[in-house]
Scaffold this motif. Structure first.
Motif, PDB file in Angstrom:
ATOM      1  N   VAL A  45     146.661 -46.469  19.878  1.00  0.00           N
ATOM      2  CA  VAL A  45     147.548 -46.623  21.044  1.00  0.00           C
ATOM      3  C   VAL A  45     148.837 -45.833  20.834  1.00  0.00           C
ATOM      4  CG1 VAL A  45     148.909 -48.279  22.383  1.00  0.00           C
ATOM      5  CG2 VAL A  45     146.588 -48.860  21.661  1.00  0.00           C
ATOM      6  N   LEU A  46     149.456 -45.978  19.663  1.00  0.00           N
ATOM      7  CA  LEU A  46     150.719 -45.290  19.386  1.00  0.00           C
ATOM      8  C   LEU A  46     150.562 -43.775  19.446  1.00  0.00           C
ATOM      9  CD1 LEU A  46     152.037 -47.431  16.379  1.00  0.00           C
ATOM     10  CD2 LEU A  46     153.017 -47.337  18.676  1.00  0.00           C
ATOM     11  N   ILE A  47     149.521 -43.263  18.820  1.00  0.00           N
ATOM     12  CA  ILE A  47     149.343 -41.805  18.734  1.00  0.00           C
ATOM     13  C   ILE A  47     148.978 -41.203  20.089  1.00  0.00           C
ATOM     14  CG2 ILE A  47     147.870 -40.010  17.754  1.00  0.00           C
ATOM     15  CD1 ILE A  47     147.884 -41.726  15.156  1.00  0.00           C
ATOM     16  N   PHE A  48     148.073 -41.834  20.830  1.00  0.00           N
ATOM     17  CA  PHE A  48     147.699 -41.259  22.123  1.00  0.00           C
ATOM     18  C   PHE A  48     148.848 -41.334  23.126  1.00  0.00           C
ATOM     19  CE2 PHE A  48     143.258 -41.456  20.635  1.00  0.00           C
ATOM     20  CZ  PHE A  48     142.929 -40.136  20.897  1.00  0.00           C
ATOM     21  N   THR A  49     149.660 -42.379  23.058  1.00  0.00           N
ATOM     22  CA  THR A  49     150.856 -42.430  23.903  1.00  0.00           C
ATOM     23  C   THR A  49     151.835 -41.339  23.494  1.00  0.00           C
ATOM     24  OG1 THR A  49     150.566 -44.809  24.184  1.00  0.00           O
ATOM     25  CG2 THR A  49     152.733 -43.906  24.721  1.00  0.00           C
ATOM     26  N   HIS A  50     152.013 -41.158  22.195  1.00  0.00           N
ATOM     27  CA  HIS A  50     152.888 -40.101  21.665  1.00  0.00           C
ATOM     28  C   HIS A  50     152.425 -38.721  22.153  1.00  0.00           C
ATOM     29  CE1 HIS A  50     155.316 -38.006  18.600  1.00  0.00           C
ATOM     30  NE2 HIS A  50     154.239 -37.283  18.363  1.00  0.00           N
ATOM     31  N   LEU A  51     151.125 -38.466  22.049  1.00  0.00           N
ATOM     32  CA  LEU A  51     150.592 -37.185  22.503  1.00  0.00           C
ATOM     33  C   LEU A  51     150.742 -37.017  24.014  1.00  0.00           C
ATOM     34  CD1 LEU A  51     147.376 -36.942  20.305  1.00  0.00           C
ATOM     35  CD2 LEU A  51     149.473 -35.583  20.091  1.00  0.00           C
ATOM     36  N   TRP A  52     150.520 -38.077  24.769  1.00  0.00           N
ATOM     37  CA  TRP A  52     150.656 -38.009  26.223  1.00  0.00           C
ATOM     38  C   TRP A  52     152.096 -37.660  26.605  1.00  0.00           C
ATOM     39  CZ3 TRP A  52     147.618 -37.838  30.382  1.00  0.00           C
ATOM     40  CH2 TRP A  52     148.228 -37.998  31.625  1.00  0.00           C
ATOM     41  N   VAL A  53     153.049 -38.365  26.029  1.00  0.00           N
ATOM     42  CA  VAL A  53     154.460 -38.140  26.374  1.00  0.00           C
ATOM     43  C   VAL A  53     154.907 -36.750  25.941  1.00  0.00           C
ATOM     44  CG1 VAL A  53     156.816 -38.860  25.790  1.00  0.00           C
ATOM     45  CG2 VAL A  53     155.102 -40.569  26.376  1.00  0.00           C
ATOM     46  N   ASN A  54     154.487 -36.319  24.762  1.00  0.00           N
ATOM     47  CA  ASN A  54     154.969 -35.040  24.244  1.00  0.00           C
ATOM     48  C   ASN A  54     154.245 -33.827  24.828  1.00  0.00           C
ATOM     49  OD1 ASN A  54     156.778 -36.391  22.648  1.00  0.00           O
ATOM     50  ND2 ASN A  54     155.566 -36.219  20.800  1.00  0.00           N
ATOM     51  N   LEU A  55     152.973 -33.948  25.133  1.00  0.00           N
ATOM     52  CA  LEU A  55     152.211 -32.761  25.491  1.00  0.00           C
ATOM     53  C   LEU A  55     151.695 -32.729  26.921  1.00  0.00           C
ATOM     54  CD1 LEU A  55     150.151 -32.444  22.204  1.00  0.00           C
ATOM     55  CD2 LEU A  55     152.280 -31.294  22.816  1.00  0.00           C
ATOM     56  N   ILE A  56     151.332 -33.853  27.480  1.00  0.00           N
ATOM     57  CA  ILE A  56     150.670 -33.832  28.779  1.00  0.00           C
ATOM     58  C   ILE A  56     151.647 -34.089  29.923  1.00  0.00           C
ATOM     59  CG2 ILE A  56     148.886 -34.932  30.180  1.00  0.00           C
ATOM     60  CD1 ILE A  56     147.308 -35.262  27.561  1.00  0.00           C
ATOM     61  N   SER A  57     152.496 -35.101  29.788  1.00  0.00           N
ATOM     62  CA  SER A  57     153.393 -35.428  30.904  1.00  0.00           C
ATOM     63  C   SER A  57     154.574 -34.473  30.997  1.00  0.00           C
ATOM     64  CB  SER A  57     153.902 -36.863  30.775  1.00  0.00           C
ATOM     65  OG  SER A  57     154.732 -36.995  29.647  1.00  0.00           O
ATOM     66  N   GLY A  58     154.856 -33.739  29.952  1.00  0.00           N
ATOM     67  CA  GLY A  58     155.973 -32.796  29.968  1.00  0.00           C
ATOM     68  C   GLY A  58     155.506 -31.369  30.216  1.00  0.00           C
ATOM     69  N   ASP A  59     156.156 -30.423  29.535  1.00  0.00           N
ATOM     70  CA  ASP A  59     155.836 -29.005  29.687  1.00  0.00           C
ATOM     71  C   ASP A  59     154.824 -28.515  28.660  1.00  0.00           C
ATOM     72  OD1 ASP A  59     157.636 -28.835  31.767  1.00  0.00           O
ATOM     73  OD2 ASP A  59     159.311 -28.267  30.462  1.00  0.00           O
ATOM     74  N   GLY A  60     154.114 -29.425  28.025  1.00  0.00           N
ATOM     75  CA  GLY A  60     153.143 -29.021  27.021  1.00  0.00           C
ATOM     76  C   GLY A  60     153.822 -28.656  25.717  1.00  0.00           C
ATOM     77  N   ILE A  61     153.102 -27.962  24.880  1.00  0.00           N
ATOM     78  CA  ILE A  61     153.611 -27.629  23.551  1.00  0.00           C
ATOM     79  C   ILE A  61     154.839 -26.733  23.626  1.00  0.00           C
ATOM     80  CG2 ILE A  61     152.154 -25.610  23.162  1.00  0.00           C
ATOM     81  CD1 ILE A  61     152.955 -28.235  20.530  1.00  0.00           C
ATOM     82  N   SER A  62     154.934 -25.907  24.653  1.00  0.00           N
ATOM     83  CA  SER A  62     156.097 -25.023  24.766  1.00  0.00           C
ATOM     84  C   SER A  62     157.372 -25.790  25.088  1.00  0.00           C
ATOM     85  CB  SER A  62     155.849 -23.956  25.839  1.00  0.00           C
ATOM     86  OG  SER A  62     155.639 -24.593  27.086  1.00  0.00           O
ATOM     87  N   GLY A  63     157.259 -27.013  25.573  1.00  0.00           N
ATOM     88  CA  GLY A  63     158.433 -27.812  25.894  1.00  0.00           C
ATOM     89  C   GLY A  63     158.958 -28.638  24.734  1.00  0.00           C
ATOM     90  N   VAL A  64     158.211 -28.682  23.624  1.00  0.00           N
ATOM     91  CA  VAL A  64     158.639 -29.473  22.472  1.00  0.00           C
ATOM     92  C   VAL A  64     159.508 -28.591  21.590  1.00  0.00           C
ATOM     93  CG1 VAL A  64     157.893 -30.796  20.465  1.00  0.00           C
ATOM     94  CG2 VAL A  64     156.571 -30.888  22.571  1.00  0.00           C
TER      95      VAL A  64
END
Length: 155
Positions: A45-64
């Motif tokens: 749960v923690l990791i998939f939420t982390h990945l969703w917030v960081n990569l999918i709901s935002g600008d993807g990897i270029s936004g981190v």
């Protein structure tokens, strides 16, 4: 033609001799087993939420970038979230490696040294990771000049 026989795995290997004292170790292994199941489920749960917030709901990897992390860690929730992920992942992984060491290290001295290295590495990573999370300052003052980033409060 004769049917070939296949030897069982590790048939020539001597099983490690666990030197257990007459006193019981209690329920440590059962608690460790239970911890692996619970921490694994929570980590999913923690990791998939982390990945969703960081990569999918935002600008993807270029936004981190630094600004993204600074903005995210401005919230206590995300600091605690990442700290929980760090601690659970390290303890979960350490427990798994401990079991592997117990299964495959044949000599007691080898098991002792491998576990010593494992526990030392775990402690160092957990302490350093915790320090990074709690001492991270997104708005440093360098040579008397405060950062002017959008996520920094006006000084």
């Amino acid at each position: 033609m004769a049917t070939p026989t296949i030897e069982s795995p590790r048939s020539g290997r001597v099983a490690p001799g666990y030197s257990r004292s007459s006193t019981s170790r209690g329920n440590f292994e059962m608690i460790a087993w239970l911890f692996m199941r619970l921490s694994g489920a929570l980590l999913v749960v923690l990791i998939f939420t982390h990945l969703w917030v960081n990569l999918i709901s935002g600008d993807g990897i270029s936004g981190v970038d630094f600004g993204f992390v600074a903005g995210k860690w401005a919230s206590t929730l995300w600091r605690i979230w990442d700290l929980t992920m760090l601690w659970l992942a390290m303890l979960h992984g350490t427990n798994g490696i401990r079991v592997i060491i117990n299964d495959y290290a044949e000599k007691s001295s080898t098991r002792m040294w491998l576990k010593g290295v494992l526990y030392t590495a775990t402690a160092v990573i957990v302490v350093l990771g915790t320090l990074v999370i709690f001492t991270f300052d997104p708005c440093p003052v360098i040579d008397g000049v405060a950062s002017t980033a959008s996520y920094c409060p006006a000084v």
